[in-house]
Design a protein around this motif. Structure first.
Motif, short mmCIF file in Angstrom:
data_model
loop_
_atom_site.label_atom_id
_atom_site.label_comp_id
_atom_site.label_asym_id
_atom_site.label_seq_id
_atom_site.Cartn_x
_atom_site.Cartn_y
_atom_site.Cartn_z
N LEU A 1 0.84 -1.19 0.00
CA LEU A 1 0.00 0.00 0.00
C LEU A 1 0.87 1.25 0.00
N GLY A 2 1.89 1.26 0.83
CA GLY A 2 2.79 2.40 0.89
C GLY A 2 3.60 2.56 -0.39
N LEU A 3 4.01 1.44 -0.99
CA LEU A 3 4.75 1.51 -2.24
C LEU A 3 3.90 2.13 -3.34
N GLY A 4 2.67 1.67 -3.47
CA GLY A 4 1.80 2.19 -4.52
C GLY A 4 1.38 3.63 -4.28
N GLU A 5 1.01 3.95 -3.05
CA GLU A 5 0.59 5.32 -2.76
C GLU A 5 1.73 6.31 -2.90
N SER A 6 2.94 5.93 -2.48
CA SER A 6 4.07 6.84 -2.62
C SER A 6 4.42 7.07 -4.09
N TYR A 7 4.18 6.06 -4.95
CA TYR A 7 4.37 6.27 -6.39
C TYR A 7 3.31 7.24 -6.91
N MET A 8 2.06 7.05 -6.50
CA MET A 8 0.99 7.96 -6.91
C MET A 8 1.29 9.39 -6.50
N ASP A 9 1.92 9.57 -5.35
CA ASP A 9 2.23 10.90 -4.81
C ASP A 9 3.53 11.48 -5.37
N GLY A 10 4.18 10.78 -6.30
CA GLY A 10 5.39 11.29 -6.92
C GLY A 10 6.63 11.24 -6.07
N MET A 11 6.64 10.37 -5.05
CA MET A 11 7.79 10.29 -4.16
C MET A 11 8.96 9.53 -4.76
N TRP A 12 8.68 8.73 -5.79
CA TRP A 12 9.76 8.01 -6.46
C TRP A 12 9.38 7.76 -7.91
N HIS A 13 10.41 7.55 -8.72
CA HIS A 13 10.22 7.35 -10.15
C HIS A 13 11.13 6.21 -10.61
N THR A 14 10.79 5.65 -11.75
CA THR A 14 11.63 4.66 -12.41
C THR A 14 11.31 4.69 -13.90
N ASP A 15 12.28 4.37 -14.71
CA ASP A 15 12.06 4.38 -16.15
C ASP A 15 11.29 3.16 -16.63
N SER A 16 11.35 2.06 -15.87
CA SER A 16 10.64 0.83 -16.26
C SER A 16 9.93 0.28 -15.03
N LEU A 17 8.72 0.76 -14.81
CA LEU A 17 7.97 0.40 -13.61
C LEU A 17 7.64 -1.09 -13.59
N ASP A 18 7.23 -1.67 -14.72
CA ASP A 18 6.89 -3.09 -14.72
C ASP A 18 8.10 -3.96 -14.45
N GLU A 19 9.28 -3.59 -15.00
CA GLU A 19 10.47 -4.40 -14.76
C GLU A 19 10.93 -4.27 -13.31
N MET A 20 10.80 -3.08 -12.73
CA MET A 20 11.15 -2.90 -11.33
C MET A 20 10.27 -3.78 -10.44
N LEU A 21 8.95 -3.78 -10.72
CA LEU A 21 8.03 -4.54 -9.88
C LEU A 21 8.20 -6.05 -10.08
N VAL A 22 8.48 -6.48 -11.32
CA VAL A 22 8.65 -7.92 -11.53
C VAL A 22 9.88 -8.42 -10.80
N ARG A 23 10.91 -7.60 -10.70
CA ARG A 23 12.10 -8.01 -9.94
C ARG A 23 11.78 -8.15 -8.45
N LEU A 24 10.98 -7.24 -7.92
CA LEU A 24 10.57 -7.37 -6.52
C LEU A 24 9.78 -8.65 -6.29
N MET A 25 8.89 -8.98 -7.23
CA MET A 25 8.06 -10.17 -7.06
C MET A 25 8.87 -11.45 -7.23
N ARG A 26 9.76 -11.49 -8.20
CA ARG A 26 10.56 -12.69 -8.39
C ARG A 26 11.46 -12.96 -7.19
N ALA A 27 11.89 -11.89 -6.51
CA ALA A 27 12.72 -12.05 -5.32
C ALA A 27 11.87 -12.20 -4.06
N HIS A 28 10.52 -12.18 -4.23
CA HIS A 28 9.56 -12.32 -3.12
C HIS A 28 9.73 -11.23 -2.07
N VAL A 29 10.21 -10.05 -2.50
CA VAL A 29 10.33 -8.92 -1.58
C VAL A 29 8.96 -8.49 -1.08
N ASP A 30 7.95 -8.62 -1.96
CA ASP A 30 6.59 -8.24 -1.58
C ASP A 30 6.07 -9.04 -0.40
#
Length: 400
Positions: free
Chosen positions: A68-97
């Motif tokens: 929830l904090g990750l998504g809301e902070s992205y909505m609020d412009g607190m962080w950016h990335t050039d490839s959002l889907d690749e960043m998130l897939v790496r988090l999921m593959r590493a089970h960081v979520d």
């Protein structure tokens, strides 16, 4: 040496507070960076999937609230990335979520355990909050055919397709072929959306149809798009259905039913399906059994939703249907979502900026990217099941 002048009253306390706050931010940043490193994601790195943090509150929100904090902070412009889907897939593959669970996840789990989140009284919530957002948004995103479910990116010969509209047509035709539709059959669509599936079946296979949806926007546009065809659309909860049909299908609606209602859902399909009929269930599925959705998805995209597991489906199909076929083509959903993202990004400037502001746009980007990552990491699947009341005599041959 002379004695130094005393500090103003309260200065020492303020200095200590600032020092403690700086230490706290540094500690939180170190913890978050450690978690990101597990997924080979760096803060202020140079690769497309690395992130740039614009507001250090990002670290505390992620540690306190998880996804929830990750998504809301992205909505609020607190962080950016050039490839959002690749960043998130790496988090999921590493089970960081799975390593950071905020208070929202705990409360959602408790609420789902105690309350039927998908009760008859709550059944129209998803229509009002998601599907009624605006037909202009969905027209911009979904392409020529307003089909809000996974396309089938191959033709009847198994050759790959490279166009969203063709993939959606191939999916609709696959559904019709799996059900063996013939002219004059009466067909029910549970969760009919904008009516494209029944429209396709009526035009190509000559059926008569009834579609039910909990979205007024969908029902009104479906009536318009299917004018002149032998199809009826109803703003109605599926639990109210009790009439005979030759065939039934449900495409991308089962995710809103909820495990507390699976027995009732399959009972409705069973009582409405003729003894020689077939029922096709098209649904996203999870790899493990849960009772509620991700907190960010539940708050901003699909309230009161949850993904079924194979175990949960099989348990509730038992003694109601014979499973004739179980088809997984989840990789096709990643392709579908990429096409939706490309469509909506190209069409965004034509949308009403007052209705869809920049925060909404970042929310929608996060939704689509997180969905891509979920399928690309194989955390979620896309299933089509074909069910029969008593088993097809001689066996069922599954089209692909």
């Amino acid at each position: 040496m002379g004695r130094s002048a005393p500090l103003p009253a309260g200065s020492a306390e303020r200095f200590n507070d600032r020092a403690e706050a700086d230490m706290s931010v540094a500690s939180l940043r170190k913890r978050v960076e450690g978690l990101l490193e597990l997924a080979d994601v760096r803060v202020d790195g140079q690769r497309p999937w690395d992130i740039r943090v614009e507001d250090e509150e990002f670290y505390s929100r992620v540690m306190a609230q998880g996804s929830l904090g990750l998504g809301e902070s992205y909505m609020d412009g607190m962080w950016h990335t050039d490839s959002l889907d690749e960043m998130l897939v790496r988090l999921m593959r590493a089970h960081v979520d799975e390593q950071v669970h905020g208070w929202a996840a705990i409360l959602d789990g408790l609420r789902a355990h105690l309350v039927n989140l998908q009760s008859h009284r709550r059944s129209f919530t998803i229509g009002e909050r998601h599907y009624d957002l605006g037909n202009d948004l969905y027209r911009a995103m979904l392409g020529k055919r307003l089909v809000y479910s996974c396309g089938y990116w191959r033709d009847e010969r198994g050759q790959p397709l490279h166009d969203l509209d063709a993939a959606q047509e191939a999916k609709l035709d696959l559904v019709c072929r799996k059900l063996g539709l013939r002219p004059g059959m009466r067909v029910l669509d549970i969760g009919s959306g904008w009516g494209e599936a029944l429209k396709f079946a009526a035009e190509r296979y000559g059926i008569r149809g009834v579609g039910v949806t909990v979205s007024r926007e969908q029902a009104d546009l479906a009536d318009e798009l299917c004018a002149g065809l032998p199809i009826e659309f109803r703003l109605q909860d599926y639990r109210e259905l009790d009439e005979p049909f030759d065939r039934i299908f449900s495409l991308g609606m089962f995710e809103h039913v909820g495990v507390k209602n699976y027995a009732g859902y399959f009972d409705v399909a069973r009582r409405c399906l003729k003894r020689d009929g077939l029922f096709l269930l098209h649904t996203i599925g999870g790899n493990r059994s849960v009772t509620h959705s991700d907190p960010w998805i539940a708050k901003y995209i699909f309230p009161n939703s949850m993904l079924p597991s194979a175990k949960q489906i099989a348990e509730h199909v038992e003694d109601r249907f014979v499973i004739e076929d179980w088809h997984n083509f989840s990789a096709d959903y990643d392709l579908t979502l990429q096409a939706w993202r490309d469509n909506v990004e190209r069409g965004w400037e034509r949308l009403d900026a007052a209705r869809y502001d920049e925060r909404f746009r970042r929310m929608w980007r996060f939704y689509l990217a997180a969905s891509m990552a979920t399928f690309r990491s194989r955390h979620a699947q896309l299933w089509q099941l074909v069910l029969s009341p008593d088993g097809v005599p001689g066996g069922y041959v599954a089209p692909r």
